[in-house]
Design a protein around this motif. Structure first.
Motif, PDB file in Angstrom:
ATOM      1  N   THR A  40      -7.150 -70.179 -38.414  1.00 21.87           N
ATOM      2  CA  THR A  40      -7.520 -69.799 -39.560  1.00 21.87           C
ATOM      3  C   THR A  40      -8.209 -68.864 -40.242  1.00 21.87           C
ATOM      4  O   THR A  40      -7.529 -67.827 -40.625  1.00 21.87           O
ATOM      5  N   ALA A  41      -9.615 -69.651 -40.753  1.00 24.96           N
ATOM      6  CA  ALA A  41     -10.198 -69.440 -41.886  1.00 24.96           C
ATOM      7  C   ALA A  41     -10.464 -67.634 -41.002  1.00 24.96           C
ATOM      8  O   ALA A  41     -10.801 -66.688 -41.794  1.00 24.96           O
ATOM      9  N   ASP A  42     -11.308 -67.509 -39.453  1.00 22.96           N
ATOM     10  CA  ASP A  42     -11.439 -66.361 -38.937  1.00 22.96           C
ATOM     11  C   ASP A  42     -10.577 -65.435 -39.168  1.00 22.96           C
ATOM     12  O   ASP A  42     -10.937 -64.343 -39.314  1.00 22.96           O
ATOM     13  N   SER A  48      -8.529 -59.934 -43.923  1.00 19.73           N
ATOM     14  CA  SER A  48      -9.491 -59.944 -45.375  1.00 19.73           C
ATOM     15  C   SER A  48     -10.295 -57.662 -44.852  1.00 19.73           C
ATOM     16  O   SER A  48      -9.738 -57.103 -45.592  1.00 19.73           O
ATOM     17  N   THR A  49     -11.063 -58.251 -44.432  1.00 16.27           N
ATOM     18  CA  THR A  49     -12.209 -57.200 -43.677  1.00 16.27           C
ATOM     19  C   THR A  49     -11.005 -56.076 -42.984  1.00 16.27           C
ATOM     20  O   THR A  49     -12.132 -55.040 -43.988  1.00 16.27           O
ATOM     21  N   VAL A  50     -10.914 -56.151 -42.027  1.00 18.74           N
ATOM     22  CA  VAL A  50      -9.792 -55.005 -41.758  1.00 18.74           C
ATOM     23  C   VAL A  50      -9.162 -53.927 -42.923  1.00 18.74           C
ATOM     24  O   VAL A  50      -8.950 -53.507 -43.029  1.00 18.74           O
ATOM     25  N   HIS A  51      -7.812 -54.799 -43.710  1.00 16.75           N
ATOM     26  CA  HIS A  51      -7.437 -54.338 -44.472  1.00 16.75           C
ATOM     27  C   HIS A  51      -8.511 -53.602 -45.633  1.00 16.75           C
ATOM     28  O   HIS A  51      -8.281 -52.378 -45.982  1.00 16.75           O
ATOM     29  N   ARG A  52      -9.395 -54.156 -46.289  1.00 16.54           N
ATOM     30  CA  ARG A  52     -10.621 -53.193 -47.266  1.00 16.54           C
ATOM     31  C   ARG A  52     -11.130 -52.912 -46.485  1.00 16.54           C
ATOM     32  O   ARG A  52     -11.266 -50.878 -46.997  1.00 16.54           O
ATOM     33  N   ARG A  53     -11.112 -51.947 -45.003  1.00 16.79           N
ATOM     34  CA  ARG A  53     -11.730 -50.448 -44.602  1.00 16.79           C
ATOM     35  C   ARG A  53     -10.624 -50.428 -44.725  1.00 16.79           C
ATOM     36  O   ARG A  53     -11.069 -48.782 -44.724  1.00 16.79           O
ATOM     37  N   ILE A  54      -9.562 -50.502 -44.188  1.00 18.85           N
ATOM     38  CA  ILE A  54      -8.442 -49.815 -43.737  1.00 18.85           C
ATOM     39  C   ILE A  54      -8.391 -48.436 -45.825  1.00 18.85           C
ATOM     40  O   ILE A  54      -7.668 -47.488 -45.870  1.00 18.85           O
ATOM     41  N   ASN A  55      -8.039 -49.593 -46.725  1.00 15.78           N
ATOM     42  CA  ASN A  55      -8.020 -49.145 -48.594  1.00 15.78           C
ATOM     43  C   ASN A  55      -9.435 -48.118 -48.684  1.00 15.78           C
ATOM     44  O   ASN A  55      -8.500 -47.377 -48.674  1.00 15.78           O
ATOM     45  N   ASP A  56     -10.205 -48.583 -47.285  1.00 16.70           N
ATOM     46  CA  ASP A  56     -11.567 -47.563 -48.032  1.00 16.70           C
ATOM     47  C   ASP A  56     -11.781 -46.314 -47.402  1.00 16.70           C
ATOM     48  O   ASP A  56     -11.778 -45.212 -48.590  1.00 16.70           O
TER      49      ASP A  56
END
Length: 80
Positions: A40-42, A48-56
């Motif tokens: 779950t932590a991974d 979070s990383t994927v969504h941040r990169r998509i937003n970027d």
């Protein structure tokens, strides 16, 4: 229709109606399940990383790399 009786083509057709972020989540889940899952932590950190990169990319903060350029780099790395 029972999901167990859906063909792959029918599933793909259903997926086309989903929002892009839901499709990305579905692909992530299918890949994870086919490779034994993830803790779950991974999973939360990766999501979070994927969504941040998509937003970027969507906001223009960073430029994406064209798929043909990426594919050429991969072919060069693996020697094909």
């Amino acid at each position: 229709m029972n999901n167990m009786s859906m063909t792959v083509d029918q599933i793909v057709e259903e997926i086309r109606a989903l929002p892009q972020d839901a499709v990305a989540d579905l692909v992530d889940r299918v890949l994870l399940e086919s490779h034994g899952g993830q803790n779950t932590a991974d999973e939360q950190a990766w999501s979070s990383t994927v969504h941040r990169r998509i937003n970027d990319i969507r906001t223009g903060k960073v430029d994406g790399i064209p798929s043909d350029e990426t594919a050429a780099k991969i072919r060069n790395i693996v020697g094909r």
